[in-house]
Enzyme design. Structure first.
Site, PDB file in Angstrom:
ATOM      1  N   GLN A 168       0.850  -1.228  -0.063  1.00 39.08           N
ATOM      2  CA  GLN A 168       0.183  -0.099  -0.091  1.00 39.08           C
ATOM      3  C   GLN A 168       0.962   1.261  -0.115  1.00 39.08           C
ATOM      4  OE1 GLN A 168      -1.874   0.586   3.785  1.00 39.08           O
ATOM      5  NE2 GLN A 168      -3.280   1.923   2.919  1.00 39.08           N
ATOM      6  N   SER A 191       1.063   6.454   2.447  1.00 38.39           N
ATOM      7  CA  SER A 191       1.808   7.610   3.204  1.00 38.39           C
ATOM      8  C   SER A 191       3.300   8.258   2.776  1.00 38.39           C
ATOM      9  CB  SER A 191       2.276   6.864   4.749  1.00 38.39           C
ATOM     10  OG  SER A 191       0.923   6.172   5.225  1.00 38.39           O
ATOM     11  N   GLU A 210      -9.092  -1.232   5.880  1.00 40.07           N
ATOM     12  CA  GLU A 210      -7.885  -1.219   6.522  1.00 40.07           C
ATOM     13  C   GLU A 210      -8.430  -1.411   8.309  1.00 40.07           C
ATOM     14  OE1 GLU A 210      -5.047   2.128   6.238  1.00 40.07           O
ATOM     15  OE2 GLU A 210      -3.600   0.804   6.837  1.00 40.07           O
ATOM     16  N   GLU A 214      -5.392   9.794  17.550  1.00 38.66           N
ATOM     17  CA  GLU A 214      -5.718  11.287  17.685  1.00 38.66           C
ATOM     18  C   GLU A 214      -6.954  11.253  16.598  1.00 38.66           C
ATOM     19  OE1 GLU A 214      -2.847  10.503  18.060  1.00 38.66           O
ATOM     20  OE2 GLU A 214      -2.162  11.035  20.089  1.00 38.66           O
TER      21      GLU A 214
HETATM   22  C1  FAD Z   1       3.762  -0.650  11.590  1.00 36.14           C
HETATM   23  C2  FAD Z   1       3.169   0.302  10.656  1.00 36.14           C
HETATM   24  C3  FAD Z   1       3.031  -0.148   9.246  1.00 36.14           C
HETATM   25  C4  FAD Z   1       2.483   0.815   8.153  1.00 36.14           C
HETATM   26  N1  FAD Z   1       2.451   0.437   7.029  1.00 36.14           N
HETATM   27  C5  FAD Z   1       2.002   1.326   5.878  1.00 36.14           C
HETATM   28  C6  FAD Z   1       1.794   0.909   4.836  1.00 36.14           C
HETATM   29  O1  FAD Z   1       1.900  -0.306   4.372  1.00 36.14           O
HETATM   30  N2  FAD Z   1       1.377   1.743   3.978  1.00 36.14           N
HETATM   31  C7  FAD Z   1       1.227   3.173   4.068  1.00 36.14           C
HETATM   32  O2  FAD Z   1       0.893   3.823   3.253  1.00 36.14           O
HETATM   33  N3  FAD Z   1       1.547   3.636   5.359  1.00 36.14           N
HETATM   34  C8  FAD Z   1       1.837   2.559   6.312  1.00 36.14           C
HETATM   35  N4  FAD Z   1       2.202   3.100   7.737  1.00 36.14           N
HETATM   36  C9  FAD Z   1       1.991   4.443   7.936  1.00 36.14           C
HETATM   37  C10 FAD Z   1       0.831   4.763   8.804  1.00 36.14           C
HETATM   38  O3  FAD Z   1      -0.416   5.032   7.944  1.00 36.14           O
HETATM   39  C11 FAD Z   1       1.314   6.218   9.309  1.00 36.14           C
HETATM   40  O4  FAD Z   1       2.126   6.264  10.017  1.00 36.14           O
HETATM   41  C12 FAD Z   1      -0.084   7.052   9.809  1.00 36.14           C
HETATM   42  O5  FAD Z   1      -1.036   7.428   8.879  1.00 36.14           O
HETATM   43  C13 FAD Z   1       0.234   8.394  10.518  1.00 36.14           C
HETATM   44  O6  FAD Z   1       1.298   9.194   9.742  1.00 36.14           O
HETATM   45  P1  FAD Z   1       2.550   9.651  10.242  1.00 36.14           P
HETATM   46  O7  FAD Z   1       3.152   8.362  10.706  1.00 36.14           O
HETATM   47  O8  FAD Z   1       3.041  10.368   9.221  1.00 36.14           O
HETATM   48  O9  FAD Z   1       2.279  10.647  11.478  1.00 36.14           O
HETATM   49  P2  FAD Z   1       1.820  12.229  11.349  1.00 36.14           P
HETATM   50  O10 FAD Z   1       0.460  12.291  10.638  1.00 36.14           O
HETATM   51  O11 FAD Z   1       2.950  12.953  11.261  1.00 36.14           O
HETATM   52  O12 FAD Z   1       1.127  12.413  12.898  1.00 36.14           O
HETATM   53  C14 FAD Z   1       2.137  12.565  14.156  1.00 36.14           C
HETATM   54  C15 FAD Z   1       1.419  12.687  15.232  1.00 36.14           C
HETATM   55  O13 FAD Z   1       0.500  13.955  15.306  1.00 36.14           O
HETATM   56  C16 FAD Z   1      -0.753  13.519  15.546  1.00 36.14           C
HETATM   57  N5  FAD Z   1      -1.753  14.322  14.579  1.00 36.14           N
HETATM   58  C17 FAD Z   1      -1.529  14.602  13.242  1.00 36.14           C
HETATM   59  N6  FAD Z   1      -2.675  15.217  12.895  1.00 36.14           N
HETATM   60  C18 FAD Z   1      -3.539  15.630  13.861  1.00 36.14           C
HETATM   61  C19 FAD Z   1      -4.776  16.185  14.125  1.00 36.14           C
HETATM   62  N7  FAD Z   1      -5.304  16.827  13.152  1.00 36.14           N
HETATM   63  N8  FAD Z   1      -5.496  16.115  15.346  1.00 36.14           N
HETATM   64  C20 FAD Z   1      -4.652  15.586  16.276  1.00 36.14           C
HETATM   65  N9  FAD Z   1      -3.374  14.966  16.372  1.00 36.14           N
HETATM   66  C21 FAD Z   1      -2.999  14.812  15.165  1.00 36.14           C
HETATM   67  C22 FAD Z   1      -0.977  12.237  15.187  1.00 36.14           C
HETATM   68  O14 FAD Z   1      -2.042  11.423  15.806  1.00 36.14           O
HETATM   69  C23 FAD Z   1       0.428  11.580  15.795  1.00 36.14           C
HETATM   70  O15 FAD Z   1       0.507  11.471  17.089  1.00 36.14           O
HETATM   71  C24 FAD Z   1       2.394   2.083   8.519  1.00 36.14           C
HETATM   72  C25 FAD Z   1       2.877   2.519  10.034  1.00 36.14           C
HETATM   73  C26 FAD Z   1       3.298   1.644  10.641  1.00 36.14           C
HETATM   74  C27 FAD Z   1       3.397   2.335  12.109  1.00 36.14           C
END
Ligand code: FAD
Length: 405
Positions: free
Chosen positions: A130, A133, A249, A368
């Site tokens: 997928q 991100s 998902e 969140e």
């Molecule tokens: C084990 C694992 C597998 C994954 N596999 C995939 C995959 O196969 N394909 C893929 O595309 N992605 C994958 N992901 C990514 C996952 O979808 C993202 O980690 C997730 O969407 C969060 O995005 P980010 O890590 O950029 O955090 P960010 O969006 O940068 O968030 C950082 C922090 O800010 C908080 N935050 C952000 N916006 C807000 C808001 N509006 N209000 C309150 N709090 C907020 C969040 O809750 C978090 O605590 C994977 C992640 C993990 C950990």
């Protein structure tokens, strides 16, 4: 659900149980003593096991029959999951493909795409990943900057970077969300594509996690050429397609009862190995709270399953199951670590659970964000202020960081 199986479901459960017992010796050992250590060998063995499960009809249980599924309901899917867990055997390898991306292609793909991709996905002949991100777009998925532009002959050119892409290191295809129009508001200029992972210009770089495994990756896309028919769903309609994936998902992660196959019974057994801890009122109180959460989760899951069985689509309430499931799993890990001490972190099932589960707080939507979803779309609370509403993507600040086209 054992207690409430209909006679037909009880027959189905018995069939699944008997098949698993008969084929137990062919299942790979994926953790604990005797586990396959080499990552490549493990993937080969897990693909072969998925193929056997698929041939027996235990992969794609809810997929329609005309695309190779069994045409059964979500309850039968849960029965299969429960029986695999009960037998202590691994499930399919490509949960992301079969659980999330396949249903997206079934809902939005062309007949040719369904014909080409779904059967090899079911049988793990082709594993999927997928590609959603990005470094600056996770929670704010609609803010992605990976660009796809159309050439004169109708082909597409992709440039950008994805991150956290689980299984990209051995995937044959990825489902990728890209921006095809930056001059409209961010949700409106997106398109979903199928990307062959061996295409020229695709580079996969592994990211090693605290568990020691490198199951997810960075993926770089450098002027990757895609055929004209690579789009899944309408050009500019990628957000709707992505929402289907995200619904499946949360359902894939959050539904079905116990915490990732661990039951409160199993936690109690681990704690009972230390008689002092088993008598400790604080430990007993924490275990009781956990068991209550898991029971509430299980019955909430059943309510949701019943609605799905009657034809409802998975809705935003799935977010609640995912949040509760992950929290309960992490709390269980904390409790077991407190009881067993450093022993809990020696390689084995608890070490894996303790080090793996915190990552699931982010995977599939952070707590969140999911709480916001539940607040707004289930409880009807006022929405978060959205300052970028209606503004073309090209005028947002994110443009400053975008990848040059
Ligand atoms: C084990 C694992 C597998 C994954 N596999 C995939 C995959 O196969 N394909 C893929 O595309 N992605 C994958 N992901 C990514 C996952 O979808 C993202 O980690 C997730 O969407 C969060 O995005 P980010 O890590 O950029 O955090 P960010 O969006 O940068 O968030 C950082 C922090 O800010 C908080 N935050 C952000 N916006 C807000 C808001 N509006 N209000 C309150 N709090 C907020 C969040 O809750 C978090 O605590 C994977 C992640 C993990 C950990």
């Amino acid at each position: 659900m054992d207690l409430s199986d209909t006679p037909e479901q009880a027959v189905y459960r018995a069939q699944v149980r008997a098949w698993l017992e008969e084929h137990r010796a062919q299942a790979p050992i994926i953790r604990g003593p005797g586990a396959i250590e080499d990552e490549h060998e493990l993937v080969v063995a897990r693909r072969a096991w998925q193929r056997r499960l698929a041939e027996a009809g235990y992969v794609g249980v809810t997929w329609p029959k005309d695309v190779g599924g069994q045409g059964l309901g979500p309850l039968e899917q849960v029965i299969v999951n429960q029986e695999i867990t009960r037998a202590g055997l691994p499930g399919m390898l490509d949960v992301i493909g079969v659980g999330m991306l396949g249903p997206t292609i079934i809902a939005h793909g062309s007949d040719e795409q369904k014909q080409r991709y779904l059967a090899p996905m079911l049988h793990a002949d082709e594993v999927w990943c997928q590609l959603f991100s990005e470094p600056a777009a996770g929670s704010d998925l609609a803010g992605i900057q990976c660009r796809a532009r159309r050439e004169d002959d109708g082909a597409w050119r992709l440039s950008g970077q994805k991150v956290w892409t689980t299984n990209a290191q051995f995937a044959a295809f990825g489902l990728l969300l890209a921006r095809t129009d930056a001059e409209v508001p961010k949700h409106k200029g997106l398109t979903m594509f199928v990307v062959p992972m061996d295409a020229e210009g695709v580079t996969v770089r592994g990211l090693r996690q605290i568990t020691g495994e490198a199951e997810f990756n960075e993926v770089f896309l450098d002027d990757v050429r895609l055929d004209p028919d690579a789009a899944v769903g309408p050009v500019g309609g990628g957000w709707g397609v992505a929402l289907t994936t995200l619904m499946f998902e949360r359902l894939t992660i959050g539904l079905g009862g116990d915490a990732f196959g661990y039951s409160s019974q199993r936690f109690a057994e681990a704690i009972a190995s230390d008689p002092d801890a088993a008598r400790d009122p604080d430990v007993r109180h924490r275990l009781g709270t956990l068991a209550t959460e898991l029971l509430a989760l299980r019955y909430t899951g059943y309510r949701q399953l019943t609605a799905l069985q009657h034809g409802a689509l998975p809705g935003p309430e799935g977010a609640l199951g995912k949040v509760t499931m992950v929290r309960a799993g992490i709390e269980a890990g904390d409790l077991i670590a407190d009881v067993l001490g450093p022993q809990a972190l020696v390689a084995g099932e608890w070490a894996e659970m303790i080090s793996y589960l915190p990552g699931l707080k982010s995977a599939g939507g952070t707590e969140e964000i999911l709480r916001n979803t539940v607040g707004e779309r289930v409880l009807g609370l006022p929405p978060e202020p959205r300052l970028d509403k209606g503004i073309p993507f090209s005028e947002l600040r994110a443009k400053e960081r975008e990848v040059p086209a």
